[in-house]
Design a protein around this motif. Structure first.
Motif, mmCIF file in Angstrom:
data_model
loop_
_atom_site.group_PDB
_atom_site.id
_atom_site.type_symbol
_atom_site.label_atom_id
_atom_site.label_comp_id
_atom_site.label_asym_id
_atom_site.label_seq_id
_atom_site.Cartn_x
_atom_site.Cartn_y
_atom_site.Cartn_z
ATOM 1 N N THR A 10 0.776 -1.244 0.000
ATOM 2 C CA THR A 10 0.000 0.000 0.000
ATOM 3 C C THR A 10 0.811 1.300 0.000
ATOM 4 O O THR A 10 0.236 2.377 0.147
ATOM 5 C CB THR A 10 -0.956 0.024 1.218
ATOM 6 N N GLU A 11 2.139 1.223 -0.136
ATOM 7 C CA GLU A 11 2.911 2.494 -0.213
ATOM 8 C C GLU A 11 4.019 2.311 -1.229
ATOM 9 O O GLU A 11 5.208 2.304 -0.889
ATOM 10 C CB GLU A 11 3.485 2.874 1.155
ATOM 11 N N GLU A 12 3.634 2.126 -2.476
ATOM 12 C CA GLU A 12 4.614 1.754 -3.492
ATOM 13 C C GLU A 12 4.850 2.950 -4.421
ATOM 14 O O GLU A 12 3.914 3.561 -4.929
ATOM 15 C CB GLU A 12 4.121 0.515 -4.229
ATOM 16 N N ILE A 176 -0.545 10.487 4.155
ATOM 17 C CA ILE A 176 0.489 11.498 4.408
ATOM 18 C C ILE A 176 1.835 10.794 4.372
ATOM 19 O O ILE A 176 2.209 10.072 5.295
ATOM 20 C CB ILE A 176 0.262 12.225 5.740
ATOM 21 N N HIS A 177 2.502 10.978 3.248
ATOM 22 C CA HIS A 177 3.781 10.308 3.030
ATOM 23 C C HIS A 177 4.911 11.269 3.413
ATOM 24 O O HIS A 177 4.809 12.462 3.176
ATOM 25 C CB HIS A 177 3.897 9.898 1.554
ATOM 26 N N PRO A 178 5.987 10.764 3.991
ATOM 27 C CA PRO A 178 7.060 11.653 4.432
ATOM 28 C C PRO A 178 7.783 12.391 3.306
ATOM 29 O O PRO A 178 7.810 11.954 2.162
ATOM 30 C CB PRO A 178 8.054 10.703 5.119
ATOM 31 N N ILE A 307 5.382 -2.276 1.259
ATOM 32 C CA ILE A 307 6.795 -2.591 1.020
ATOM 33 C C ILE A 307 7.638 -1.312 1.014
ATOM 34 O O ILE A 307 8.668 -1.223 1.640
ATOM 35 C CB ILE A 307 6.973 -3.294 -0.344
ATOM 36 N N ASP A 308 7.170 -0.304 0.268
ATOM 37 C CA ASP A 308 7.933 0.906 -0.065
ATOM 38 C C ASP A 308 8.893 0.624 -1.222
ATOM 39 O O ASP A 308 10.014 1.124 -1.258
ATOM 40 C CB ASP A 308 8.681 1.491 1.141
ATOM 41 N N TYR A 309 8.418 -0.196 -2.171
ATOM 42 C CA TYR A 309 9.161 -0.438 -3.412
ATOM 43 C C TYR A 309 9.331 0.894 -4.142
ATOM 44 O O TYR A 309 8.416 1.709 -4.121
ATOM 45 C CB TYR A 309 8.356 -1.419 -4.283
HETATM 46 MN MN MN Z 1 7.571 5.580 0.757
#
Ligand code: MN
Length: 353
Positions: A10-12, A176-178, A307-309
């Protein structure tokens, strides 16, 4: 069905070439924005930077092959941070529109593999509202991403409330992504390069979450949903103390004596809003003691897998959650059910409309 999970990450991160060109131009203009501490490396010629850049720009064969290999069913795509937020309002809004059109195209091409959050340029709040409406209705995207501070401002400022109202009305969760701390916040982070994922991202995005809670926006917009990555950017660990200090200081004589403008009155405890209006994701924190703590504090309905791919590896994220000593039912929620509910992603059992 134990161990057979649908995995929705969910944060790709993804990017479009125009964004990268604009970042390059800004970098070459000598911008001293703290985000460039990391971005000058990313835009450089090293092999790892070029690999990340290639992976960001690909929403086709290489990304899908990696997902197949790692058992990732779907990626929720977010235009990589800081998205349109470093550019002037017009350039930012145009970039957001372009990126959202391309995102919708990628999803149409692979509807079972990709979902995505709309980029916006909050620098122009009313134009951002129109883009949210377009993205949620015409493009049928799954929510919104805001890369934390807006040139040192936060979404709790009154001028951004139209964005919050539109998001609440359209049931568009705001991720809210850094990004790196703003210029006003950044100086003590510069030594040892603490601006980025090692500490600054979390400190800055966590502050954003706390400011939203303290502002009272959730009393005004109870349907507003905020998503925070990295196991909640530190907030779950602090909830008990935030509640205590909030209660202890509300309307206190000390505050009155100091004659300071005190905090807005809230209907609920700060931690209640965190449980009702926020969800967190596991991005970049593949560590089960933290997951178990967050499960106890927030419940299994409020945590989603990520994951943060391509900045982090899918293998680490899947190995972590597969092996986590938590109930199988919770793993199903974290891997896919919560994402299906919150981002309105079709469950694998539903027929296409
Ligand atoms: Mn990220």
């Amino acid at each position: 069905m134990t161990g057979n999970y649908r995995r929705i990450a969910t944060e790709e991160a993804w990017a479009i070439p125009e964004q990268m060109e604009a970042m390059r131009r800004l970098s070459e203009s000598g911008s001293t924005d703290p985000d460039f501490a990391l971005w000058r490396v990313l835009l450089g010629d090293s092999v790892p930077s070029k690999t990340v850049m290639r992976r960001l720009l690909d929403v086709g064969p290489e990304r899908l092959a990696g997902m197949d290999e790692q058992g990732v069913d779907m990626q929720l795509l977010l235009l990589t941070s800081p998205g349109p937020q470093m550019f002037d309002a017009d350039a930012g809004a145009e970039l957001a529109t372009l990126a959202n059109d391309r995102l919708a195209e990628a999803i149409r091409a692979h509807p079972t593999r990709f979902a995505g959050l709309a980029a916006i340029a909050p620098q122009d709040p009313w134009r951002a509202v129109r883009e949210i409406e377009r993205a949620m209705t015409r493009l049928r995207l799954n929510g919104i991403v805001v890369n934390s501070h807006i040139d040192g401002e936060y979404l709790d400022e009154l001028k951004y409330w139209p964005i919050l109202e539109a998001a609440a009305e359209l049931e568009a969760p705001i991720y809210i992504h850094p990004r790196a701390p703003s210029r006003a916040m950044a100086q003590p982070y510069a030594k040892y390069h603490l601006e980025d994922a090692i500490w600054g991202f979390q400190a800055e995005a966590g502050l954003h979450g706390i400011r939203l809670i303290m502002s009272g926006v959730f009393d005004r917009y109870p349907k507003l949903r905020i998503v925070l990555g990295h196991m909640g950017e530190g907030i779950p660990y602090w909830l008990h103390r935030v509640d205590y200090m909030h209660r202890a200081s509300a309307g206190s004589q000390m505050a009155a004596d100091r004659g300071i403008e005190w905090r807005p009155k809230l209907k609920l405890r700060p931690s209640d809003y965190f449980r009702q209006n926020f969800l967190i994701t596991t991005s970049g924190v593949n560590y089960s003691p933290v997951l178990e703590f967050c499960l106890r504090e927030l419940g299994a309905d409020n945590i989603m897998w990520a994951i943060d791919y391509p900045y982090q590896q899918a293998a680490d994220a899947t190995a972590f959650l597969d092996a986590a000593p938590i109930p199988d039912e919770d793993k199903h929620k974290i891997y896919h059910r919560n994402a299906e509910r919150v981002f309105r992603i079709r469950s694998q059992f539903e027929r296409p409309a």
